[in-house]
Design a protein around this motif. Sequence first.
Motif, PDB file in Angstrom:
ATOM      1  N   SER A 180       0.857  -1.193   0.000  1.00 49.80           N
ATOM      2  CA  SER A 180       0.000   0.000   0.000  1.00 49.80           C
ATOM      3  C   SER A 180       0.890   1.240   0.000  1.00 49.80           C
ATOM      4  O   SER A 180       0.660   2.193  -0.760  1.00 49.80           O
ATOM      5  N   ALA A 181       1.903   1.235   0.870  1.00 49.69           N
ATOM      6  CA  ALA A 181       2.760   2.415   1.033  1.00 49.69           C
ATOM      7  C   ALA A 181       3.494   2.750  -0.266  1.00 49.69           C
ATOM      8  O   ALA A 181       3.513   3.913  -0.692  1.00 49.69           O
ATOM      9  N   VAL A 182       4.084   1.743  -0.896  1.00 48.60           N
ATOM     10  CA  VAL A 182       4.876   2.021  -2.102  1.00 48.60           C
ATOM     11  C   VAL A 182       3.955   2.460  -3.244  1.00 48.60           C
ATOM     12  O   VAL A 182       4.288   3.374  -4.009  1.00 48.60           O
ATOM     13  N   ALA A 183       2.770   1.846  -3.334  1.00 49.57           N
ATOM     14  CA  ALA A 183       1.824   2.235  -4.391  1.00 49.57           C
ATOM     15  C   ALA A 183       1.392   3.693  -4.203  1.00 49.57           C
ATOM     16  O   ALA A 183       1.304   4.457  -5.173  1.00 49.57           O
ATOM     17  N   ILE A 184       1.154   4.080  -2.963  1.00 50.27           N
ATOM     18  CA  ILE A 184       0.736   5.462  -2.703  1.00 50.27           C
ATOM     19  C   ILE A 184       1.892   6.424  -2.979  1.00 50.27           C
ATOM     20  O   ILE A 184       1.712   7.497  -3.562  1.00 50.27           O
ATOM     21  N   ALA A 185       3.094   6.006  -2.605  1.00 50.31           N
ATOM     22  CA  ALA A 185       4.267   6.849  -2.886  1.00 50.31           C
ATOM     23  C   ALA A 185       4.388   7.084  -4.389  1.00 50.31           C
ATOM     24  O   ALA A 185       4.662   8.209  -4.840  1.00 50.31           O
ATOM     25  N   ALA A 186       4.147   6.027  -5.186  1.00 49.40           N
ATOM     26  CA  ALA A 186       4.222   6.180  -6.649  1.00 49.40           C
ATOM     27  C   ALA A 186       3.106   7.106  -7.126  1.00 49.40           C
ATOM     28  O   ALA A 186       3.320   7.970  -7.980  1.00 49.40           O
TER      29      ALA A 186
END
Length: 456
Positions: A197-203
């Motif tokens: 979730s975190a990496v997808a949101i960062a992207a």
Amino acid sequence: MLRLPHPTGMYTRLLGLALGALTFHVGRLLAPFCASGNVMARLVMKFGGTSVADLDRIRNVARHVKREVDAGYDVAVIVSAMAGATNQLVEWSRQAAMLHDAREYDAVVATGEQVTAGLLAIVLEGMGVNARSWQGWQLPILTDNAHGSARILGVNGAELIKRFKEHGQVAVIAGFQGMHKETGRVTTLGRGGSDTSAVAIAAAIGAERCDIYTDVDGVYTTDPRVVPKAHRMDKIAYEEMLELASLGAKVMQVRSVELGMVHNVRIFVRSSFEKPEDIDPSKPPSGTLICDEGDIVEQQVVTGIAFSKDEAQISIRRVQDKPGVAAAIFGPLADSNINVDMIVQNVSGDGATTDLTFTVPSADYERARVTLEKAKGSIGYARLDGATDVAKVSVIGIGMRSHAGVAAKAFKALAEQNINILAITTSEIKFSVLIKATQTDLAVRTLHTLYGLDKA
Ligand code: ADP
Ligand code: ASP
Ligand code: MG
């Protein structure tokens, strides 16, 4: 012996192409300008289960968030469920019915993150930080319908950016959850999915960095809880982290690293236990940066060692040694969605039959046995043997591409410790051995020392 590459390397590249085509609603190509025209840097901060285990720890997290807000960042925080909460929810679902509908499993297990997101937003507000919680379905984080291990298809980053701009509002997002695009039902991303979730949101919001706060202060050469001599790496390449994670190091979920690699997200693993007040903003924080191979100056031959006890071994005795047998065995397993990893085929003694041994995840062991017993007529074998008391120990390093004999050294060292190797697989940047589970720690320590990874 038949050697199959572990799927990761190959499938990462394919997956990379597939993921690359996905639209994250706002990509990093859209420059993050604030109303005054200044670029407001965005930051994603993710906190795992132990970091939000109780209200005291949540208050500690809130102080970390405030520190970054005060430093001028627009912040999206992603939280996991309190330590142990998801295990309890999974257990309740099992007790309700061993075979349950995956959609309802998701309805149950997604709740852990809802609690922590709400609590952190309350605490932040209490500290005078403008914050609002978001569930996966509210944002939404859209996924496919593989309930229990859904894949993210898109993230509405635009809504977050709008709120950063208009309200200076911290977004506190429940990790691990999404919403199926067509049905609108809640999905979850698989265990450890808050990292993804975190990496997808960062992207999606074009974050400057995605900080993964956890209960260790970075990525180590192996699990520091098993090998106290393990040392923290300053940097690790995406590909190596991908192998470490997929071969058992649970510090990052595999899919989060894949996403990070495809979208070039700078992922920084660090400790939430460091007191926010003790952090000196003028010094670089301690932790591990997951980055491109080219950004690492001193590349080691061996970077790290991973292990997994979630393996089961199945041996099919006296199977016909003729063309088409492998397809008859592995076809039904693939149809049942069971991943086969290491495969060893013994030399046929009588020229007519042979023994075939392979591994599957221990969670799929019973299903694999049932599948093979059903297919016994079409495969044709004498007996099925199995064991779950096995473990896979893997050695990882990009340097293996250009160095020969790395694995041979390990076989010798393990033999000297009386560790019997049941199966071996190798690929470009890693090799794995299957051993008795009781010898795991000894094997990991032996290899850690052998490759010069022990802390000085
Ligand atoms: P979180 O709840 O913050 O997501 P996890 O428990 O999922 O944390 O992951 C952190 C744990 O991963 C550590 O406590 C550590 O025991 C384990 N771990 C396994 N391998 C490694 C490694 N190579 N480096 C760091 N931690 C590792
Ligand atoms: N709470 C979920 C789990 O325990 C997701 C996560 O922690 O990342 O698997
Ligand atoms: Mg985790």
